[in-house]
Design a protein around this motif. Structure first.
Motif, PDB file in Angstrom:
ATOM      1  N   SER A 229       0.854  -1.189   0.000  1.00 37.54           N
ATOM      2  CA  SER A 229       0.000   0.000   0.000  1.00 37.54           C
ATOM      3  C   SER A 229       0.884   1.231   0.000  1.00 37.54           C
ATOM      4  N   VAL A 230       0.285   2.380  -0.255  1.00 29.75           N
ATOM      5  CA  VAL A 230       1.036   3.633  -0.244  1.00 29.75           C
ATOM      6  C   VAL A 230       1.155   4.070   1.213  1.00 29.75           C
ATOM      7  N   ASN A 231       2.184   3.565   1.863  1.00 30.98           N
ATOM      8  CA  ASN A 231       2.316   3.702   3.313  1.00 30.98           C
ATOM      9  C   ASN A 231       3.738   4.141   3.669  1.00 30.98           C
ATOM     10  N   VAL A 232       3.862   5.212   4.429  1.00 33.26           N
ATOM     11  CA  VAL A 232       5.164   5.771   4.775  1.00 33.26           C
ATOM     12  C   VAL A 232       6.001   4.775   5.563  1.00 33.26           C
ATOM     13  N   GLN A 233       5.410   4.139   6.547  1.00 32.64           N
ATOM     14  CA  GLN A 233       6.166   3.223   7.399  1.00 32.64           C
ATOM     15  C   GLN A 233       6.663   2.010   6.622  1.00 32.64           C
TER      16      GLN A 233
ATOM     17  N   PRO B  84       9.590   7.870  -4.198  1.00 30.22           N
ATOM     18  CA  PRO B  84       9.568   8.269  -2.787  1.00 30.22           C
ATOM     19  C   PRO B  84       8.291   8.997  -2.391  1.00 30.22           C
ATOM     20  N   LEU B  85       7.815   8.713  -1.190  1.00 31.51           N
ATOM     21  CA  LEU B  85       6.703   9.469  -0.639  1.00 31.51           C
ATOM     22  C   LEU B  85       7.258  10.774  -0.088  1.00 31.51           C
ATOM     23  N   ASP B  86       6.558  11.857  -0.352  1.00 37.19           N
ATOM     24  CA  ASP B  86       7.059  13.191  -0.012  1.00 37.19           C
ATOM     25  C   ASP B  86       6.805  13.498   1.457  1.00 37.19           C
TER      26      ASP B  86
ATOM     27  N   ASP C  58       8.729  12.254  -7.544  1.00 31.54           N
ATOM     28  CA  ASP C  58      10.024  12.737  -7.080  1.00 31.54           C
ATOM     29  C   ASP C  58       9.934  13.231  -5.637  1.00 31.54           C
ATOM     30  N   ILE C  59      11.054  13.702  -5.113  1.00 29.83           N
ATOM     31  CA  ILE C  59      11.106  14.290  -3.781  1.00 29.83           C
ATOM     32  C   ILE C  59      12.185  15.368  -3.796  1.00 29.83           C
ATOM     33  N   THR C  60      11.956  16.435  -3.073  1.00 33.36           N
ATOM     34  CA  THR C  60      12.936  17.515  -3.004  1.00 33.36           C
ATOM     35  C   THR C  60      13.852  17.319  -1.798  1.00 33.36           C
TER      36      THR C  60
ATOM     37  N   GLY D  73      -1.814  13.156  -0.658  1.00 33.25           N
ATOM     38  CA  GLY D  73      -1.001  14.353  -0.733  1.00 33.25           C
ATOM     39  C   GLY D  73       0.483  14.119  -0.694  1.00 33.25           C
ATOM     40  N   LYS D  74       0.912  13.001  -0.119  1.00 31.42           N
ATOM     41  CA  LYS D  74       2.347  12.755  -0.013  1.00 31.42           C
ATOM     42  C   LYS D  74       2.976  12.208  -1.296  1.00 31.42           C
TER      43      LYS D  74
END
Length: 343
Positions: A104-108, A129-131, A155-157, A197-198
């Motif tokens: 899943s789209v999960n940060v952890q 990468p998740l932002d 992408d990610i900054t 949003g991430k």
């Protein structure tokens, strides 16, 4: 006469160890010295010993970590096929691709996979990468250890990455806005449906869409932006709810392909076929909705190449000391309609 590390070292007035670090992209050399050694090596006609590197990597594989964002998204299944194709083509060079597929789209979960791959002594990491700040900080740790990073699809900054491989996302949003503008020559009301949003890619598509609507189509009104739509079911429920209370809707723009099926189902059930519909990606649900004249246009991004190219770019880097030509490697973008859906 064959150019050697020793001859380059003598010409550059540095040690052979320094030249070895530069030619093999290892840390411990200042940027000024690194650039000088590379220039001298190029002027002398140095050619990397690819066979020697491949033999060395056969004994101690070069490990590339890959994180696929969502195993349930058909788009990322195509990305995975690209990764597997590149891995197969390069298997004789001692390259080992370690692939993790997120459920899943999960940060952890993404954080866990980054750390897991780091512990496997990877030399490079390829990911969408998740932002989020915690992801950003973890990636920064990798770059301090000279682990190369390539981002794809989104992408990610704030990190030092080699490049991004994927759609020109701001432009794709502008293309979608231009299509809506041409579908509604007399203006009208548009509903925008976007995802989590991430994911920076969705933010850029939304920004590009808003930008061109404001600049070129003042008679078009974005009446609402529904956010955090993460699957077909949530897009269906939110769209049904919206359509039941809004009679004056003329078009829908969906920034993430995975929400398209639910929106199409809502339009069909409520018999709102007059609503114009622009979305992304050529996934099975979208193909059927185009054939059924529910979706007017979908914009593709060549997901196979988003998986394939990063592995090839890393091969060029580690074997030929070749950096990518640009920080942004854009994949092919096409507008698909009912007339070219089967091509």
């Amino acid at each position: 006469m064959r150019v050697t590390i020793r001859s380059i070292a003598e010409a550059a007035n540095v040690s052979r160890g320094t030249v070895d670090k530069v030619l093999n992209n290892r840390p411990g050399v200042s940027q000024e010295v690194r650039e000088r050694v590379k220039k001298i090596a190029e002027e002398m006609g140095y050619k990397p010993n690819v066979a020697g590197k491949a033999l060395a990597f056969q004994k101690k594989p070069l490990r590339i970590g890959v994180i696929i964002l969502n195993k349930y998204d058909p788009l990322f299944q195509e990305v995975y096929e690209g990764v597997k194709r590149a891995s197969y083509e390069l298997k004789g060079f001692g390259i080992a691709v370690e692939c993790c597929v997120m459920s899943s789209v999960n940060v952890q979960e993404q954080l866990m996979f980054i750390r897991e791959l780091h512990n496997k002594n990877i030399s490079a990491l390829v990911l969408s990468p998740l932002d989020e700040e915690i992801i950003r900080e973890e990636l920064k740790k990798l770059t301090t250890q000279n682990i190369k990073i390539i981002t794809f699809n989104t992408d990610i900054t704030g990190i030092e990455r080699m490049c991004f491989v994927g759609q020109d996302l701001k432009k794709s949003g502008r293309v979608a806005g231009d299509l809506i503008g041409k579908l509604l020559p007399n203006g009208g009301n548009v509903l925008v449906i976007t995802g989590i949003g991430k994911i920076k890619a969705l933010q850029e598509r939304l920004a590009g869409f808003k930008e061109i609507i404001e600049q070129e189509y003042p008679n078009i009104n974005i009446i609402q932006v529904l956010e955090n739509i993460h699957d077909s079911q949530s897009s269906y429920l939110k769209t049904v709810e919206f359509l039941k209370r809004q009679d004056s809707l003329n078009a829908i723009y969906v920034t993430n392909g995975i929400g398209t099926g639910g929106v199409g189902k809502a339009i069909q059930e409520l018999n709102k076929r007059h609503i114009k519909f622009v979305c992304f990606d050529k996934i099975p649900e979208t193909i059927e909705l185009i054939k059924d004249k529910i979706v007017d246009f979908t914009i593709t991004q060549d997901p196979f190449m988003q998986g394939y190219l990063p592995i090839r770019i890393l091969f060029e880097y580690f074997f030929y000391n070749k950096l990518p030509d640009s920080q942004q490697i854009y994949t092919k973008m096409e507008i698909i309609t009912k007339e070219n859906i089967d091509i």
